[in-house]
Write a protein that holds these residues in place. Structure first.
Motif, PDB file in Angstrom:
ATOM      1  N   THR A  42      -2.824 -40.984  21.868  1.00  0.00           N
ATOM      2  CA  THR A  42      -4.142 -41.292  21.117  1.00  0.00           C
ATOM      3  C   THR A  42      -4.246 -40.889  19.843  1.00  0.00           C
ATOM      4  O   THR A  42      -3.859 -39.746  19.348  1.00  0.00           O
ATOM      5  N   ASP A  43      -4.913 -41.847  19.060  1.00  0.00           N
ATOM      6  CA  ASP A  43      -4.970 -41.475  17.521  1.00  0.00           C
ATOM      7  C   ASP A  43      -5.750 -40.267  17.118  1.00  0.00           C
ATOM      8  O   ASP A  43      -6.954 -39.867  17.822  1.00  0.00           O
ATOM      9  N   VAL A  44      -5.335 -39.426  16.068  1.00  0.00           N
ATOM     10  CA  VAL A  44      -6.096 -38.204  15.859  1.00  0.00           C
ATOM     11  C   VAL A  44      -6.657 -38.283  14.340  1.00  0.00           C
ATOM     12  O   VAL A  44      -7.536 -37.311  13.944  1.00  0.00           O
ATOM     13  N   LEU A  45      -6.120 -39.273  13.450  1.00  0.00           N
ATOM     14  CA  LEU A  45      -6.635 -39.498  12.281  1.00  0.00           C
ATOM     15  C   LEU A  45      -7.870 -40.289  12.194  1.00  0.00           C
ATOM     16  O   LEU A  45      -8.679 -39.841  11.275  1.00  0.00           O
ATOM     17  N   HIS A  46      -8.160 -41.473  12.906  1.00  0.00           N
ATOM     18  CA  HIS A  46      -9.541 -42.163  12.968  1.00  0.00           C
ATOM     19  C   HIS A  46      -9.493 -42.704  11.478  1.00  0.00           C
ATOM     20  O   HIS A  46     -10.841 -42.908  11.005  1.00  0.00           O
ATOM     21  N   SER A  47      -8.479 -43.137  10.910  1.00  0.00           N
ATOM     22  CA  SER A  47      -8.717 -43.798   9.584  1.00  0.00           C
ATOM     23  C   SER A  47      -9.291 -45.230   9.757  1.00  0.00           C
ATOM     24  O   SER A  47      -8.998 -45.725  10.764  1.00  0.00           O
ATOM     25  N   GLU A  48      -9.388 -45.861   8.618  1.00  0.00           N
ATOM     26  CA  GLU A  48      -9.781 -47.422   8.759  1.00  0.00           C
ATOM     27  C   GLU A  48      -8.734 -48.132   9.127  1.00  0.00           C
ATOM     28  O   GLU A  48      -8.736 -49.176  10.043  1.00  0.00           O
ATOM     29  N   ARG A  49      -7.229 -47.675   9.085  1.00  0.00           N
ATOM     30  CA  ARG A  49      -6.252 -48.701   9.417  1.00  0.00           C
ATOM     31  C   ARG A  49      -5.751 -48.271  10.934  1.00  0.00           C
ATOM     32  O   ARG A  49      -4.784 -48.950  11.380  1.00  0.00           O
ATOM     33  N   SER A  50      -6.287 -47.285  11.454  1.00  0.00           N
ATOM     34  CA  SER A  50      -5.594 -46.695  12.610  1.00  0.00           C
ATOM     35  C   SER A  50      -5.924 -47.631  13.622  1.00  0.00           C
ATOM     36  O   SER A  50      -6.923 -48.093  13.867  1.00  0.00           O
ATOM     37  N   TYR A  51      -5.081 -47.523  14.679  1.00  0.00           N
ATOM     38  CA  TYR A  51      -5.215 -48.114  15.958  1.00  0.00           C
ATOM     39  C   TYR A  51      -5.481 -46.882  16.890  1.00  0.00           C
ATOM     40  O   TYR A  51      -5.239 -45.864  16.617  1.00  0.00           O
ATOM     41  N   ASP A  52      -6.042 -47.076  18.138  1.00  0.00           N
ATOM     42  CA  ASP A  52      -6.849 -46.215  18.939  1.00  0.00           C
ATOM     43  C   ASP A  52      -5.612 -45.457  19.834  1.00  0.00           C
ATOM     44  O   ASP A  52      -5.767 -44.390  20.168  1.00  0.00           O
ATOM     45  N   ILE A  53      -4.718 -46.215  20.246  1.00  0.00           N
ATOM     46  CA  ILE A  53      -3.729 -46.026  21.391  1.00  0.00           C
ATOM     47  C   ILE A  53      -2.405 -46.457  20.955  1.00  0.00           C
ATOM     48  O   ILE A  53      -2.344 -47.833  20.617  1.00  0.00           O
ATOM     49  N   ALA A  54      -1.290 -45.894  21.079  1.00  0.00           N
ATOM     50  CA  ALA A  54       0.233 -46.152  21.098  1.00  0.00           C
ATOM     51  C   ALA A  54       0.756 -46.019  22.439  1.00  0.00           C
ATOM     52  O   ALA A  54       0.593 -44.853  23.084  1.00  0.00           O
ATOM     53  N   LEU A  55       1.513 -47.218  22.891  1.00  0.00           N
ATOM     54  CA  LEU A  55       2.227 -47.054  24.062  1.00  0.00           C
ATOM     55  C   LEU A  55       3.647 -47.033  23.813  1.00  0.00           C
ATOM     56  O   LEU A  55       3.982 -48.356  23.171  1.00  0.00           O
ATOM     57  N   VAL A  56       4.369 -46.268  24.363  1.00  0.00           N
ATOM     58  CA  VAL A  56       5.910 -46.355  24.191  1.00  0.00           C
ATOM     59  C   VAL A  56       6.365 -46.454  25.529  1.00  0.00           C
ATOM     60  O   VAL A  56       6.254 -45.567  26.232  1.00  0.00           O
ATOM     61  N   THR A  57       7.356 -47.500  25.506  1.00  0.00           N
ATOM     62  CA  THR A  57       8.134 -47.733  26.724  1.00  0.00           C
ATOM     63  C   THR A  57       9.514 -47.804  26.525  1.00  0.00           C
ATOM     64  O   THR A  57       9.849 -48.565  25.607  1.00  0.00           O
ATOM     65  N   ARG A  58      10.383 -47.659  27.528  1.00  0.00           N
ATOM     66  CA  ARG A  58      11.798 -48.023  27.490  1.00  0.00           C
ATOM     67  C   ARG A  58      12.351 -48.424  28.605  1.00  0.00           C
ATOM     68  O   ARG A  58      11.990 -48.092  29.859  1.00  0.00           O
ATOM     69  N   PHE A  59      13.279 -49.609  28.600  1.00  0.00           N
ATOM     70  CA  PHE A  59      13.836 -50.378  29.648  1.00  0.00           C
ATOM     71  C   PHE A  59      15.343 -50.457  29.271  1.00  0.00           C
ATOM     72  O   PHE A  59      15.785 -50.315  28.383  1.00  0.00           O
ATOM     73  N   ASP A  60      16.261 -50.324  30.459  1.00  0.00           N
ATOM     74  CA  ASP A  60      17.743 -50.511  30.274  1.00  0.00           C
ATOM     75  C   ASP A  60      18.265 -51.784  29.824  1.00  0.00           C
ATOM     76  O   ASP A  60      19.090 -51.880  29.146  1.00  0.00           O
ATOM     77  N   SER A  61      17.226 -52.858  29.797  1.00  0.00           N
ATOM     78  CA  SER A  61      17.746 -54.200  29.333  1.00  0.00           C
ATOM     79  C   SER A  61      16.514 -55.126  29.017  1.00  0.00           C
ATOM     80  O   SER A  61      15.340 -54.782  29.584  1.00  0.00           O
ATOM     81  N   LEU A  62      16.773 -56.188  28.219  1.00  0.00           N
ATOM     82  CA  LEU A  62      15.518 -57.152  28.104  1.00  0.00           C
ATOM     83  C   LEU A  62      15.319 -57.798  29.365  1.00  0.00           C
ATOM     84  O   LEU A  62      13.990 -57.974  29.571  1.00  0.00           O
ATOM     85  N   ALA A  63      15.972 -57.930  30.356  1.00  0.00           N
ATOM     86  CA  ALA A  63      15.684 -58.610  31.768  1.00  0.00           C
ATOM     87  C   ALA A  63      14.904 -57.519  32.454  1.00  0.00           C
ATOM     88  O   ALA A  63      13.901 -57.793  32.986  1.00  0.00           O
ATOM     89  N   ASP A  64      15.027 -55.988  32.181  1.00  0.00           N
ATOM     90  CA  ASP A  64      14.136 -55.327  32.597  1.00  0.00           C
ATOM     91  C   ASP A  64      12.661 -55.150  32.025  1.00  0.00           C
ATOM     92  O   ASP A  64      11.501 -55.192  32.763  1.00  0.00           O
ATOM     93  N   LEU A  65      12.623 -55.434  30.808  1.00  0.00           N
ATOM     94  CA  LEU A  65      11.243 -55.403  30.085  1.00  0.00           C
ATOM     95  C   LEU A  65      10.672 -56.909  30.540  1.00  0.00           C
ATOM     96  O   LEU A  65       9.360 -56.760  30.722  1.00  0.00           O
TER      97      LEU A  65
END
Length: 95
Positions: A42-65
């Motif tokens: 979750t964002d800690v800066l709360h600036s004008e251009r900030s988004y609220d949440i970042a989601l980072v996920t990883r997969f073995d392949s495009l097929a898995d995504l």
């Protein structure tokens, strides 16, 4: 490996709303076998251009995504996010 990153800006940007939505995203951990890694921040800066949440996920392949995108647990999250998000942006890349 494929890294999938999504930034979410919520309609209600209060701490309670952001924390509740981050919890919904974190709840995916361990529920989708092709999901190799998940991080939710979750964002800690709360600036004008900030988004609220970042989601980072990883997969073995495009097929898995692709399999993740249609998984019933992910579809539940999509349903929630469609109710609470104002906007989102994403990037997918080989890592």
């Amino acid at each position: 490996m494929i890294t999938h990153i999504v930034f979410f800006k919520l309609k209600d940007r209060s701490k309670a709303s952001v924390d509740a939505t981050a919890a919904v995203l974190r709840n995916l951990e361990g529920k989708i076998d092709v999901l190799r890694y998940i991080e939710v921040g979750t964002d800690v800066l709360h600036s004008e251009r900030s988004y609220d949440i970042a989601l980072v996920t990883r997969f073995d392949s495009l097929a898995d995504l692709d399999a993740y995108q249609v998984h019933p647990e992910h579809k539940k999250v999509i349903e929630h996010m469609s109710q609470v998000r104002e906007s989102s942006v994403s990037v997918d890349y080989e890592s």
